[in-house]
Write an enzyme that holds these catalytic residues in place. Sequence first.
Site, short mmCIF file in Angstrom:
data_model
loop_
_atom_site.label_atom_id
_atom_site.label_comp_id
_atom_site.label_asym_id
_atom_site.label_seq_id
_atom_site.Cartn_x
_atom_site.Cartn_y
_atom_site.Cartn_z
N HIS A 29 -11.21 -3.16 2.78
CA HIS A 29 -11.09 -2.75 4.18
C HIS A 29 -11.92 -1.51 4.50
O HIS A 29 -12.13 -1.21 5.68
CB HIS A 29 -9.63 -2.47 4.52
N ASP A 30 -12.38 -0.79 3.48
CA ASP A 30 -13.18 0.43 3.69
C ASP A 30 -14.66 0.22 3.42
O ASP A 30 -15.44 1.17 3.55
CB ASP A 30 -12.67 1.54 2.76
N ASP A 90 0.85 -1.18 0.00
CA ASP A 90 0.00 0.00 0.00
C ASP A 90 0.89 1.24 0.00
O ASP A 90 1.81 1.35 0.81
CB ASP A 90 -0.90 0.00 1.25
N GLU A 125 -6.44 4.13 -6.06
CA GLU A 125 -7.76 4.40 -5.49
C GLU A 125 -8.21 5.76 -6.00
O GLU A 125 -7.56 6.77 -5.74
CB GLU A 125 -7.69 4.39 -3.97
N ASP A 145 -3.17 4.67 -2.32
CA ASP A 145 -4.26 5.23 -1.53
C ASP A 145 -4.63 6.63 -2.03
O ASP A 145 -3.74 7.48 -2.22
CB ASP A 145 -3.83 5.28 -0.06
#
Length: 563
Positions: free
Chosen positions: A332-333, A98, A256, A199
Amino acid sequence: MTTKWWKESVVYQIYPRSFQDSNGDGIGDLRGIISRLDYLKELGVDVVWLSPVYKSPNDDNGYDISDYQDIMDEFGTLADWEELLAEMHARGIRMVMDLVVNHSSDEHAWFVESRKSKDNPYRDFYIWRPGKDGREPNNWESFFSGSAWQYDEATDEYYLHLFSRKQPDLNWENPALRNKIYEMMRWWLDKGIDGFRMDVITMLSKTPGLPDAPVIGDKPYHWGGQYFIHGPRLDEYLSEMHREVLSRGDILTVGEAVMATTEHAIDLTNEETGHLNMLFQFEHMDLDRDPHSMSAKWALKRWDLLDLKQVMTRWQRNLEGKGWNSLYLSNHDQPRSVSRFGDDGYHRVASAKLLGTFLHMLQGTPYIYQGEEIGMTNVRFPSIDDYRDIETLNMYREFVHDRGIDPATVMAGIHAKSRDNARTPVQWDDGPNAGFTTGKPWIGVNANYPEINVRAALVDPNSVFHYYKKLIRLRKENPVIVHGRYDLLLEAHTEIYAFTRTHGDDRLLAILNFTANQPVFALPSGIAYSGTELMISNFEVDAAEDIALLTLRPYEARVYRLT
Protein backbone atom coordinates in the site's frame (compact mmCIF):
# COMPACT_ATOMS: atom_id res chain seq x y z
CA MET A 1 15.58 -24.63 10.04
CA THR A 2 12.23 -25.65 11.49
CA THR A 3 8.93 -26.08 9.71
CA LYS A 4 6.39 -23.37 10.54
CA TRP A 5 3.00 -22.65 8.97
CA TRP A 6 3.93 -19.03 8.37
CA LYS A 7 6.99 -20.09 6.36
CA GLU A 8 4.87 -22.24 4.08
CA SER A 9 2.13 -19.64 3.64
CA VAL A 10 1.43 -17.05 0.95
CA VAL A 11 0.06 -13.77 2.33
CA TYR A 12 -2.36 -11.48 0.48
CA GLN A 13 -2.58 -7.84 1.57
CA ILE A 14 -5.97 -6.15 1.50
CA TYR A 15 -6.17 -2.37 1.60
CA PRO A 16 -9.85 -2.23 2.64
CA ARG A 17 -10.67 1.26 1.36
CA SER A 18 -9.87 0.16 -2.20
CA PHE A 19 -10.84 -3.52 -2.25
CA GLN A 20 -14.64 -3.75 -2.61
CA ASP A 21 -17.48 -1.42 -1.67
CA SER A 22 -20.73 -3.12 -0.61
CA ASN A 23 -23.03 -0.16 0.08
CA GLY A 24 -22.41 2.35 -2.73
CA ASP A 25 -20.66 5.03 -0.68
CA GLY A 26 -17.53 4.74 -2.82
CA ILE A 27 -15.40 3.31 0.01
CA GLY A 28 -14.36 -0.31 0.33
CA ASP A 29 -15.63 -2.04 3.46
CA LEU A 30 -15.68 -5.27 5.45
CA ARG A 31 -18.81 -6.67 3.84
CA GLY A 32 -17.22 -6.02 0.47
CA ILE A 33 -14.25 -8.14 1.52
CA ILE A 34 -16.60 -10.91 2.68
CA SER A 35 -18.20 -10.94 -0.76
CA ARG A 36 -14.81 -11.59 -2.40
CA LEU A 37 -13.42 -14.31 -0.12
CA ASP A 38 -14.16 -17.09 -2.61
CA TYR A 39 -11.91 -15.26 -5.08
CA LEU A 40 -9.05 -15.36 -2.57
CA LYS A 41 -9.77 -19.01 -1.88
CA GLU A 42 -9.52 -19.76 -5.60
CA LEU A 43 -6.25 -17.89 -5.85
CA GLY A 44 -4.94 -20.15 -3.11
CA VAL A 45 -3.60 -17.71 -0.53
CA ASP A 46 -3.27 -18.84 3.09
CA VAL A 47 -3.28 -15.55 4.99
CA VAL A 48 -4.83 -12.11 4.59
CA TRP A 49 -3.01 -9.11 6.01
CA LEU A 50 -5.74 -6.56 6.64
CA SER A 51 -4.54 -2.96 6.55
CA PRO A 52 -6.02 -0.88 9.41
CA VAL A 53 -9.78 -1.04 9.87
CA TYR A 54 -9.85 0.61 13.31
CA LYS A 55 -11.66 3.81 14.25
CA SER A 56 -9.81 6.67 12.61
CA PRO A 57 -10.39 10.24 11.38
CA ASN A 58 -8.53 9.08 8.27
CA ASP A 59 -5.84 11.71 8.06
CA ASP A 60 -3.46 8.99 6.86
CA ASN A 61 -6.01 6.50 5.53
CA GLY A 62 -6.48 4.59 8.77
CA TYR A 63 -2.88 4.62 10.01
CA ASP A 64 -4.01 7.33 12.46
CA ILE A 65 -6.02 5.30 14.98
CA SER A 66 -8.44 6.90 17.43
CA ASP A 67 -9.71 3.63 18.96
CA TYR A 68 -7.69 0.42 18.73
CA GLN A 69 -10.64 -1.75 19.75
CA ASP A 70 -13.38 -0.61 17.40
CA ILE A 71 -14.01 -0.44 13.64
CA MET A 72 -14.06 2.62 11.37
CA ASP A 73 -17.66 3.59 10.59
CA GLU A 74 -16.98 3.64 6.84
CA PHE A 75 -15.81 0.03 6.98
CA GLY A 76 -18.65 -1.39 9.06
CA THR A 77 -19.03 -2.69 12.61
CA LEU A 78 -17.21 -4.99 14.96
CA ALA A 79 -19.91 -7.57 14.19
CA ASP A 80 -19.03 -7.27 10.48
CA TRP A 81 -15.36 -7.81 11.35
CA GLU A 82 -16.22 -10.88 13.44
CA GLU A 83 -18.20 -12.29 10.52
CA LEU A 84 -15.27 -11.60 8.19
CA LEU A 85 -12.90 -13.48 10.50
CA ALA A 86 -15.30 -16.43 10.77
CA GLU A 87 -15.80 -16.57 6.99
CA MET A 88 -12.07 -16.44 6.38
CA HIS A 89 -11.38 -19.21 8.87
CA ALA A 90 -14.17 -21.29 7.33
CA ARG A 91 -12.21 -21.14 4.05
CA GLY A 92 -8.90 -22.00 5.68
CA ILE A 93 -7.60 -18.44 5.42
CA ARG A 94 -5.91 -16.84 8.41
CA MET A 95 -6.11 -13.13 9.31
CA VAL A 96 -3.23 -10.85 10.26
CA MET A 97 -4.14 -7.40 11.61
CA ASP A 98 -2.11 -4.23 11.22
CA LEU A 99 -0.56 -3.06 14.51
CA VAL A 100 0.13 0.69 14.51
CA VAL A 101 1.70 1.56 17.86
CA ASN A 102 4.50 4.00 17.08
CA HIS A 103 1.81 6.66 16.98
CA SER A 104 -1.93 7.14 17.40
CA SER A 105 -4.40 9.70 16.14
CA ASP A 106 -4.55 13.05 17.90
CA GLU A 107 -8.23 12.18 18.36
CA HIS A 108 -7.41 9.10 20.46
CA ALA A 109 -8.73 9.45 24.03
CA TRP A 110 -5.16 9.12 25.36
CA PHE A 111 -3.99 12.15 23.40
CA VAL A 112 -7.11 14.19 24.13
CA GLU A 113 -6.25 13.75 27.81
CA SER A 114 -2.52 14.18 27.27
CA ARG A 115 -2.81 17.66 25.81
CA LYS A 116 -5.06 18.99 28.61
CA SER A 117 -2.29 19.73 31.09
CA LYS A 118 1.32 18.89 31.93
CA ASP A 119 0.28 16.93 35.00
CA ASN A 120 -2.46 14.87 33.31
CA PRO A 121 -2.02 11.12 33.95
CA TYR A 122 -1.85 10.57 30.17
CA ARG A 123 0.64 13.37 29.50
CA ASP A 124 3.56 10.94 29.41
CA PHE A 125 1.82 8.64 26.92
CA TYR A 126 3.23 10.97 24.24
CA ILE A 127 6.50 12.81 23.63
CA TRP A 128 6.17 16.43 24.76
CA ARG A 129 9.00 18.96 24.91
CA PRO A 130 9.34 22.72 25.45
CA GLY A 131 10.58 24.81 22.56
CA LYS A 132 14.24 25.78 22.20
CA ASP A 133 15.32 29.31 21.34
CA GLY A 134 11.83 30.17 20.13
CA ARG A 135 11.71 27.17 17.80
CA GLU A 136 10.90 23.48 17.84
CA PRO A 137 12.71 21.20 20.34
CA ASN A 138 14.94 19.89 17.54
CA ASN A 139 15.29 20.08 13.76
CA TRP A 140 13.82 16.67 12.82
CA GLU A 141 11.82 16.47 9.62
CA SER A 142 8.52 14.59 9.38
CA PHE A 143 8.19 11.78 6.83
CA PHE A 144 5.32 13.85 5.43
CA SER A 145 7.37 17.08 5.01
CA GLY A 146 7.98 19.94 7.40
CA SER A 147 8.82 19.83 11.08
CA ALA A 148 8.27 16.67 13.12
CA TRP A 149 6.99 18.87 15.97
CA GLN A 150 3.63 20.55 16.48
CA TYR A 151 3.15 23.43 18.89
CA ASP A 152 0.21 23.14 21.27
CA GLU A 153 -0.96 26.40 22.79
CA ALA A 154 -2.81 24.86 25.74
CA THR A 155 0.40 23.86 27.53
CA ASP A 156 2.97 25.89 25.57
CA GLU A 157 4.84 22.77 24.46
CA TYR A 158 5.44 20.75 21.31
CA TYR A 159 4.58 17.11 20.64
CA LEU A 160 6.56 14.83 18.32
CA HIS A 161 4.91 13.47 15.18
CA LEU A 162 7.24 11.64 12.80
CA PHE A 163 4.35 11.42 10.34
CA SER A 164 1.30 13.70 10.10
CA ARG A 165 0.70 16.32 12.80
CA LYS A 166 -2.45 14.31 13.52
CA GLN A 167 -0.28 11.26 14.32
CA PRO A 168 1.51 12.04 17.60
CA ASP A 169 4.24 9.56 18.53
CA LEU A 170 3.57 7.36 21.53
CA ASN A 171 6.13 7.42 24.35
CA TRP A 172 7.36 3.85 24.69
CA GLU A 173 9.55 4.79 27.65
CA ASN A 174 6.36 4.86 29.71
CA PRO A 175 5.61 1.35 31.08
CA ALA A 176 1.94 2.23 31.62
CA LEU A 177 1.61 2.99 27.89
CA ARG A 178 3.33 -0.27 26.97
CA ASN A 179 1.00 -2.26 29.22
CA LYS A 180 -2.06 -0.65 27.61
CA ILE A 181 -0.75 -1.67 24.18
CA TYR A 182 -0.08 -5.25 25.27
CA GLU A 183 -3.56 -5.46 26.77
CA MET A 184 -5.03 -4.32 23.43
CA MET A 185 -2.95 -6.86 21.48
CA ARG A 186 -4.10 -9.71 23.72
CA TRP A 187 -7.70 -8.57 23.20
CA TRP A 188 -7.37 -9.04 19.42
CA LEU A 189 -5.61 -12.38 19.80
CA ASP A 190 -8.41 -13.55 22.10
CA LYS A 191 -10.83 -12.69 19.29
CA GLY A 192 -9.03 -15.23 17.12
CA ILE A 193 -6.69 -13.33 14.83
CA ASP A 194 -3.58 -15.10 13.58
CA GLY A 195 -0.92 -12.44 13.92
CA PHE A 196 0.22 -8.86 13.47
CA ARG A 197 1.91 -6.83 10.76
CA MET A 198 3.70 -4.16 12.78
CA ASP A 199 3.82 -0.67 11.30
CA VAL A 200 7.24 1.10 11.57
CA ILE A 201 7.97 -1.12 14.56
CA THR A 202 11.70 -0.35 14.60
CA MET A 203 10.96 3.33 15.38
CA LEU A 204 9.60 2.81 18.91
CA SER A 205 12.82 3.76 20.70
CA LYS A 206 14.16 7.30 20.40
CA THR A 207 17.68 8.37 21.38
CA PRO A 208 17.64 10.04 24.82
CA GLY A 209 17.86 13.80 24.57
CA LEU A 210 16.38 13.78 21.04
CA PRO A 211 19.49 15.42 19.52
CA ASP A 212 19.42 17.60 16.42
CA ALA A 213 19.93 15.89 13.07
CA PRO A 214 23.01 16.80 11.01
CA VAL A 215 22.35 19.88 8.89
CA ILE A 216 22.50 19.18 5.16
CA GLY A 217 21.79 22.03 2.76
CA ASP A 218 19.68 25.02 3.66
CA LYS A 219 16.39 23.29 4.53
CA PRO A 220 14.94 24.25 7.94
CA TYR A 221 14.29 20.60 8.92
CA HIS A 222 16.48 17.53 8.49
CA TRP A 223 16.36 13.75 8.46
CA GLY A 224 16.97 12.46 12.00
CA GLY A 225 16.44 8.75 11.39
CA GLN A 226 19.66 7.78 13.14
CA TYR A 227 18.01 9.00 16.37
CA PHE A 228 14.66 7.23 16.11
CA ILE A 229 15.23 4.08 14.01
CA HIS A 230 16.66 0.97 15.72
CA GLY A 231 17.02 3.04 18.88
CA PRO A 232 18.80 1.95 22.06
CA ARG A 233 15.79 0.33 23.80
CA LEU A 234 14.15 -1.32 20.77
CA ASP A 235 15.33 -4.82 21.67
CA GLU A 236 14.11 -4.33 25.23
CA TYR A 237 10.64 -3.25 24.07
CA LEU A 238 10.25 -6.07 21.55
CA SER A 239 11.54 -8.62 24.04
CA GLU A 240 8.92 -7.44 26.51
CA MET A 241 6.21 -7.52 23.82
CA HIS A 242 7.21 -11.06 22.94
CA ARG A 243 7.12 -12.15 26.55
CA GLU A 244 3.81 -10.43 27.35
CA VAL A 245 1.93 -11.13 24.12
CA LEU A 246 3.57 -12.77 21.11
CA SER A 247 4.86 -15.90 22.83
CA ARG A 248 1.34 -16.86 23.90
CA GLY A 249 0.24 -18.25 20.54
CA ASP A 250 1.39 -19.73 17.25
CA ILE A 251 1.03 -16.53 15.26
CA LEU A 252 2.62 -14.69 12.33
CA THR A 253 4.52 -11.51 13.17
CA VAL A 254 6.15 -9.28 10.57
CA GLY A 255 7.71 -5.94 11.41
CA GLU A 256 8.06 -3.01 9.04
CA ALA A 257 11.73 -2.16 9.50
CA VAL A 258 12.98 1.03 7.88
CA MET A 259 16.78 1.02 7.37
CA ALA A 260 17.06 -2.60 8.51
CA THR A 261 20.24 -4.51 7.72
CA THR A 262 20.56 -8.28 7.60
CA GLU A 263 22.24 -8.05 11.02
CA HIS A 264 19.13 -6.34 12.42
CA ALA A 265 16.96 -9.00 10.80
CA ILE A 266 18.95 -11.87 12.31
CA ASP A 267 18.77 -10.28 15.75
CA LEU A 268 15.01 -9.76 15.52
CA THR A 269 13.90 -12.92 13.67
CA ASN A 270 16.24 -15.64 14.95
CA GLU A 271 13.95 -18.50 15.97
CA GLU A 272 15.71 -19.06 19.30
CA THR A 273 16.66 -15.56 20.41
CA GLY A 274 14.56 -13.16 18.29
CA HIS A 275 11.16 -11.58 18.87
CA LEU A 276 9.45 -11.57 15.46
CA ASN A 277 9.02 -14.08 12.60
CA MET A 278 10.23 -11.77 9.82
CA LEU A 279 10.78 -8.16 8.77
CA PHE A 280 9.87 -6.02 5.80
CA GLN A 281 13.22 -4.60 4.72
CA PHE A 282 13.52 -1.73 2.23
CA GLU A 283 16.87 -2.10 0.52
CA HIS A 284 15.38 -3.33 -2.74
CA MET A 285 12.68 -0.64 -2.50
CA ASP A 286 15.39 2.02 -2.38
CA LEU A 287 17.18 0.98 -5.57
CA ASP A 288 15.43 3.67 -7.60
CA ARG A 289 16.02 6.42 -5.03
CA ASP A 290 18.70 9.02 -5.69
CA PRO A 291 20.70 9.12 -2.43
CA HIS A 292 22.34 12.38 -3.47
CA SER A 293 19.06 14.21 -3.94
CA MET A 294 17.40 16.26 -1.21
CA SER A 295 14.14 14.63 -2.33
CA ALA A 296 15.45 11.05 -2.49
CA LYS A 297 12.13 9.24 -2.83
CA TRP A 298 10.80 11.47 -5.59
CA ALA A 299 13.94 11.95 -7.68
CA LEU A 300 13.68 9.54 -10.60
CA LYS A 301 16.60 7.12 -10.85
CA ARG A 302 16.62 3.94 -12.92
CA TRP A 303 17.19 0.81 -10.86
CA ASP A 304 19.90 -1.63 -11.91
CA LEU A 305 19.59 -5.44 -12.09
CA LEU A 306 23.09 -5.95 -10.66
CA ASP A 307 22.08 -3.94 -7.60
CA LEU A 308 18.89 -5.99 -7.23
CA LYS A 309 20.90 -9.21 -7.40
CA GLN A 310 23.37 -7.93 -4.85
CA VAL A 311 20.68 -6.87 -2.35
CA MET A 312 18.44 -9.90 -2.68
CA THR A 313 21.36 -12.34 -2.62
CA ARG A 314 22.73 -10.79 0.56
CA TRP A 315 19.35 -11.14 2.28
CA GLN A 316 18.88 -14.69 1.02
CA ARG A 317 22.32 -15.92 2.08
CA ASN A 318 22.80 -13.97 5.30
CA LEU A 319 19.47 -15.02 6.80
CA GLU A 320 19.73 -18.66 5.77
CA GLY A 321 19.40 -20.78 8.91
CA LYS A 322 19.52 -17.66 11.11
CA GLY A 323 16.31 -15.77 10.39
CA TRP A 324 13.48 -15.60 7.88
CA ASN A 325 12.79 -13.38 4.86
CA SER A 326 9.58 -11.69 3.84
CA LEU A 327 9.25 -11.38 0.06
CA TYR A 328 7.45 -8.45 -1.55
CA LEU A 329 7.66 -6.10 -4.50
CA SER A 330 4.62 -3.93 -3.78
CA ASN A 331 2.26 -2.89 -1.00
CA HIS A 332 0.00 0.00 0.00
CA ASP A 333 3.02 2.33 0.35
CA GLN A 334 4.83 1.37 -2.87
CA PRO A 335 4.17 1.82 -6.60
CA ARG A 336 2.78 -1.09 -8.61
CA SER A 337 5.54 -3.66 -9.14
CA VAL A 338 4.92 -4.22 -12.86
CA SER A 339 5.27 -0.48 -13.48
CA ARG A 340 8.37 -0.21 -11.33
CA PHE A 341 10.34 -3.39 -12.04
CA GLY A 342 8.73 -4.64 -15.25
CA ASP A 343 7.05 -3.18 -18.34
CA ASP A 344 3.46 -2.03 -17.84
CA GLY A 345 2.98 -1.51 -21.57
CA TYR A 346 3.47 -4.04 -24.35
CA HIS A 347 5.15 -6.63 -22.09
CA ARG A 348 2.85 -6.15 -19.08
CA VAL A 349 1.59 -9.74 -18.86
CA ALA A 350 4.98 -11.36 -19.44
CA SER A 351 6.79 -9.07 -17.01
CA ALA A 352 4.10 -9.41 -14.33
CA LYS A 353 4.52 -13.18 -14.53
CA LEU A 354 8.30 -12.84 -14.46
CA LEU A 355 8.15 -10.75 -11.27
CA GLY A 356 5.81 -13.26 -9.66
CA THR A 357 8.19 -16.08 -10.56
CA PHE A 358 11.13 -14.18 -9.11
CA LEU A 359 9.38 -13.47 -5.83
CA HIS A 360 7.80 -16.87 -5.25
CA MET A 361 10.96 -18.83 -6.03
CA LEU A 362 13.03 -17.14 -3.31
CA GLN A 363 13.36 -18.37 0.26
CA GLY A 364 10.91 -16.59 2.55
CA THR A 365 7.20 -15.85 2.89
CA PRO A 366 5.72 -14.20 -0.25
CA TYR A 367 3.32 -11.25 0.06
CA ILE A 368 0.90 -10.44 -2.77
CA TYR A 369 -0.61 -6.95 -2.79
CA GLN A 370 -4.20 -6.70 -4.01
CA GLY A 371 -4.34 -6.39 -7.80
CA GLU A 372 -0.78 -7.62 -8.25
CA GLU A 373 -2.19 -11.01 -9.21
CA ILE A 374 -3.91 -9.48 -12.26
CA GLY A 375 -1.04 -7.17 -13.20
CA MET A 376 -2.55 -3.84 -12.12
CA THR A 377 -0.39 -0.83 -13.04
CA ASN A 378 0.47 2.63 -11.79
CA VAL A 379 -2.04 5.36 -12.49
CA ARG A 380 -1.25 8.67 -14.18
CA PHE A 381 -3.84 11.12 -12.90
CA PRO A 382 -3.51 14.43 -14.78
CA SER A 383 -3.92 16.76 -11.80
CA ILE A 384 -2.73 16.89 -8.20
CA ASP A 385 -6.42 17.36 -7.34
CA ASP A 386 -6.99 13.71 -8.30
CA TYR A 387 -4.63 12.46 -5.56
CA ARG A 388 -5.63 11.68 -1.96
CA ASP A 389 -2.41 10.56 -0.23
CA ILE A 390 -1.24 12.99 2.46
CA GLU A 391 2.44 12.32 1.70
CA THR A 392 1.90 13.09 -1.99
CA LEU A 393 -0.14 16.24 -1.34
CA ASN A 394 2.32 17.61 1.21
CA MET A 395 5.25 16.90 -1.09
CA TYR A 396 3.58 18.68 -4.02
CA ARG A 397 2.84 21.73 -1.89
CA GLU A 398 6.41 21.87 -0.56
CA PHE A 399 8.12 21.25 -3.90
CA VAL A 400 5.92 23.44 -6.11
CA HIS A 401 4.81 26.25 -3.81
CA ASP A 402 7.73 26.45 -1.35
CA ARG A 403 10.69 25.40 -3.51
CA GLY A 404 9.42 26.61 -6.88
CA ILE A 405 10.04 23.32 -8.71
CA ASP A 406 8.30 22.92 -12.08
CA PRO A 407 4.90 21.22 -11.54
CA ALA A 408 5.43 18.91 -14.54
CA THR A 409 8.67 17.62 -12.98
CA VAL A 410 6.92 17.04 -9.66
CA MET A 411 4.00 15.25 -11.34
CA ALA A 412 6.44 12.93 -13.13
CA GLY A 413 7.76 11.88 -9.74
CA ILE A 414 4.23 11.40 -8.43
CA HIS A 415 3.26 9.26 -11.42
CA ALA A 416 6.22 7.00 -10.65
CA LYS A 417 6.30 6.94 -6.85
CA SER A 418 3.05 8.11 -5.23
CA ARG A 419 1.47 5.75 -2.73
CA ASP A 420 -1.84 6.35 -4.52
CA ASN A 421 -0.53 4.18 -7.38
CA ALA A 422 -1.32 1.20 -5.15
CA ARG A 423 -4.53 2.64 -3.76
CA THR A 424 -6.72 2.93 -6.82
CA PRO A 425 -9.66 0.51 -6.57
CA VAL A 426 -9.26 -3.15 -7.41
CA GLN A 427 -10.43 -3.68 -10.99
CA TRP A 428 -13.05 -6.42 -10.75
CA ASP A 429 -14.68 -6.12 -14.16
CA ASP A 430 -15.16 -3.82 -17.16
CA GLY A 431 -18.41 -2.28 -15.84
CA PRO A 432 -18.86 1.14 -14.23
CA ASN A 433 -16.07 1.93 -11.73
CA ALA A 434 -14.51 -1.45 -12.50
CA GLY A 435 -17.13 -3.17 -10.35
CA PHE A 436 -15.65 -1.61 -7.20
CA THR A 437 -18.64 0.55 -6.29
CA THR A 438 -22.04 1.66 -7.52
CA GLY A 439 -21.29 5.14 -6.17
CA LYS A 440 -18.48 7.63 -6.71
CA PRO A 441 -15.15 6.01 -5.72
CA TRP A 442 -13.14 7.79 -3.03
CA ILE A 443 -10.22 7.88 -5.48
CA GLY A 444 -10.36 7.48 -9.25
CA VAL A 445 -10.24 4.08 -10.95
CA ASN A 446 -7.29 3.45 -13.26
CA ALA A 447 -8.45 4.11 -16.83
CA ASN A 448 -7.10 0.75 -18.06
CA TYR A 449 -9.73 -1.27 -16.13
CA PRO A 450 -11.66 -2.34 -19.28
CA GLU A 451 -8.61 -4.41 -20.29
CA ILE A 452 -7.12 -5.24 -16.88
CA ASN A 453 -9.70 -6.74 -14.54
CA VAL A 454 -10.48 -9.86 -12.53
CA ARG A 455 -13.37 -11.03 -14.71
CA ALA A 456 -11.17 -11.07 -17.81
CA ALA A 457 -8.33 -12.74 -15.89
CA LEU A 458 -10.51 -15.56 -14.59
CA VAL A 459 -11.67 -16.64 -18.05
CA ASP A 460 -8.23 -16.37 -19.68
CA PRO A 461 -6.16 -19.50 -18.94
CA ASN A 462 -3.00 -17.56 -19.80
CA SER A 463 -3.70 -14.64 -17.48
CA VAL A 464 -1.45 -13.34 -14.72
CA PHE A 465 -4.05 -14.61 -12.21
CA HIS A 466 -3.81 -18.23 -13.33
CA TYR A 467 -0.03 -17.99 -13.41
CA TYR A 468 0.01 -16.75 -9.79
CA LYS A 469 -2.38 -19.56 -8.86
CA LYS A 470 0.13 -22.06 -10.25
CA LEU A 471 3.04 -20.39 -8.45
CA ILE A 472 1.18 -20.69 -5.15
CA ARG A 473 0.31 -24.33 -5.81
CA LEU A 474 3.92 -25.18 -6.71
CA ARG A 475 5.10 -23.67 -3.45
CA LYS A 476 2.72 -25.85 -1.46
CA GLU A 477 3.78 -28.99 -3.32
CA ASN A 478 7.56 -28.48 -3.31
CA PRO A 479 9.43 -28.03 -0.01
CA VAL A 480 12.51 -26.98 -1.95
CA ILE A 481 10.76 -23.69 -2.80
CA VAL A 482 10.14 -22.97 0.88
CA HIS A 483 13.29 -24.31 2.50
CA GLY A 484 15.89 -24.73 -0.24
CA ARG A 485 19.29 -23.04 -0.16
CA TYR A 486 19.66 -20.12 -2.59
CA ASP A 487 22.71 -19.83 -4.87
CA LEU A 488 23.15 -17.01 -7.38
CA LEU A 489 24.34 -17.78 -10.93
CA LEU A 490 25.71 -15.38 -13.58
CA GLU A 491 26.36 -12.70 -10.97
CA ALA A 492 27.69 -10.16 -13.48
CA HIS A 493 25.02 -10.64 -16.17
CA THR A 494 23.23 -7.33 -16.70
CA GLU A 495 19.98 -8.79 -18.10
CA ILE A 496 19.50 -12.28 -16.65
CA TYR A 497 18.84 -13.10 -12.99
CA ALA A 498 19.40 -16.84 -12.47
CA PHE A 499 19.70 -18.89 -9.30
CA THR A 500 19.30 -22.40 -7.93
CA ARG A 501 17.38 -23.65 -4.90
CA THR A 502 18.62 -26.85 -3.26
CA HIS A 503 16.95 -28.95 -0.57
CA GLY A 504 18.56 -32.34 -0.04
CA ASP A 505 18.61 -34.01 -3.46
CA ASP A 506 15.94 -31.67 -4.85
CA ARG A 507 17.28 -28.84 -7.00
CA LEU A 508 15.53 -26.07 -8.96
CA LEU A 509 16.93 -23.67 -11.52
CA ALA A 510 15.25 -20.29 -12.07
CA ILE A 511 16.10 -18.34 -15.24
CA LEU A 512 14.70 -14.79 -15.45
CA ASN A 513 15.19 -12.25 -18.25
CA PHE A 514 14.49 -8.84 -16.68
CA THR A 515 14.62 -6.96 -20.01
CA ALA A 516 12.80 -6.50 -23.31
CA ASN A 517 15.90 -7.85 -25.08
CA GLN A 518 16.69 -11.44 -26.06
CA PRO A 519 19.85 -12.36 -24.15
CA VAL A 520 21.47 -15.79 -24.32
CA PHE A 521 21.51 -17.86 -21.14
CA ALA A 522 24.54 -20.13 -20.84
CA LEU A 523 24.37 -22.62 -17.99
CA PRO A 524 27.55 -22.41 -15.87
CA SER A 525 29.77 -25.43 -16.32
CA GLY A 526 29.65 -26.34 -12.64
CA ILE A 527 25.91 -27.13 -12.72
CA ALA A 528 25.70 -30.86 -13.39
CA TYR A 529 22.43 -32.57 -14.31
CA SER A 530 21.20 -35.63 -16.13
CA GLY A 531 17.70 -34.42 -16.95
CA THR A 532 15.25 -31.53 -16.55
CA GLU A 533 11.59 -31.05 -15.71
CA LEU A 534 9.96 -27.73 -16.60
CA MET A 535 8.07 -26.58 -13.49
CA ILE A 536 6.64 -23.29 -14.80
CA SER A 537 7.26 -20.77 -17.58
CA ASN A 538 5.54 -17.65 -18.84
CA PHE A 539 5.96 -18.66 -22.51
CA GLU A 540 5.38 -21.90 -24.39
CA VAL A 541 8.55 -23.97 -24.08
CA ASP A 542 9.71 -27.10 -25.86
CA ALA A 543 10.23 -29.56 -23.01
CA ALA A 544 13.07 -31.20 -24.94
CA GLU A 545 15.03 -27.95 -25.34
CA ASP A 546 18.60 -28.12 -24.04
CA ILE A 547 18.99 -25.69 -21.14
CA ALA A 548 22.76 -25.45 -21.60
CA LEU A 549 22.25 -22.59 -24.06
CA LEU A 550 18.96 -20.69 -24.36
CA THR A 551 17.92 -17.56 -26.22
CA LEU A 552 15.36 -15.93 -23.96
CA ARG A 553 12.35 -13.94 -25.07
CA PRO A 554 11.57 -10.51 -23.57
CA TYR A 555 10.77 -10.90 -19.84
CA GLU A 556 10.88 -14.68 -20.13
CA ALA A 557 10.82 -16.73 -16.92
CA ARG A 558 11.49 -20.45 -16.60
CA VAL A 559 11.91 -22.73 -13.60
CA TYR A 560 13.30 -26.24 -14.03
CA ARG A 561 13.82 -29.15 -11.69
CA LEU A 562 17.27 -30.59 -12.32
CA THR A 563 17.74 -34.34 -11.99
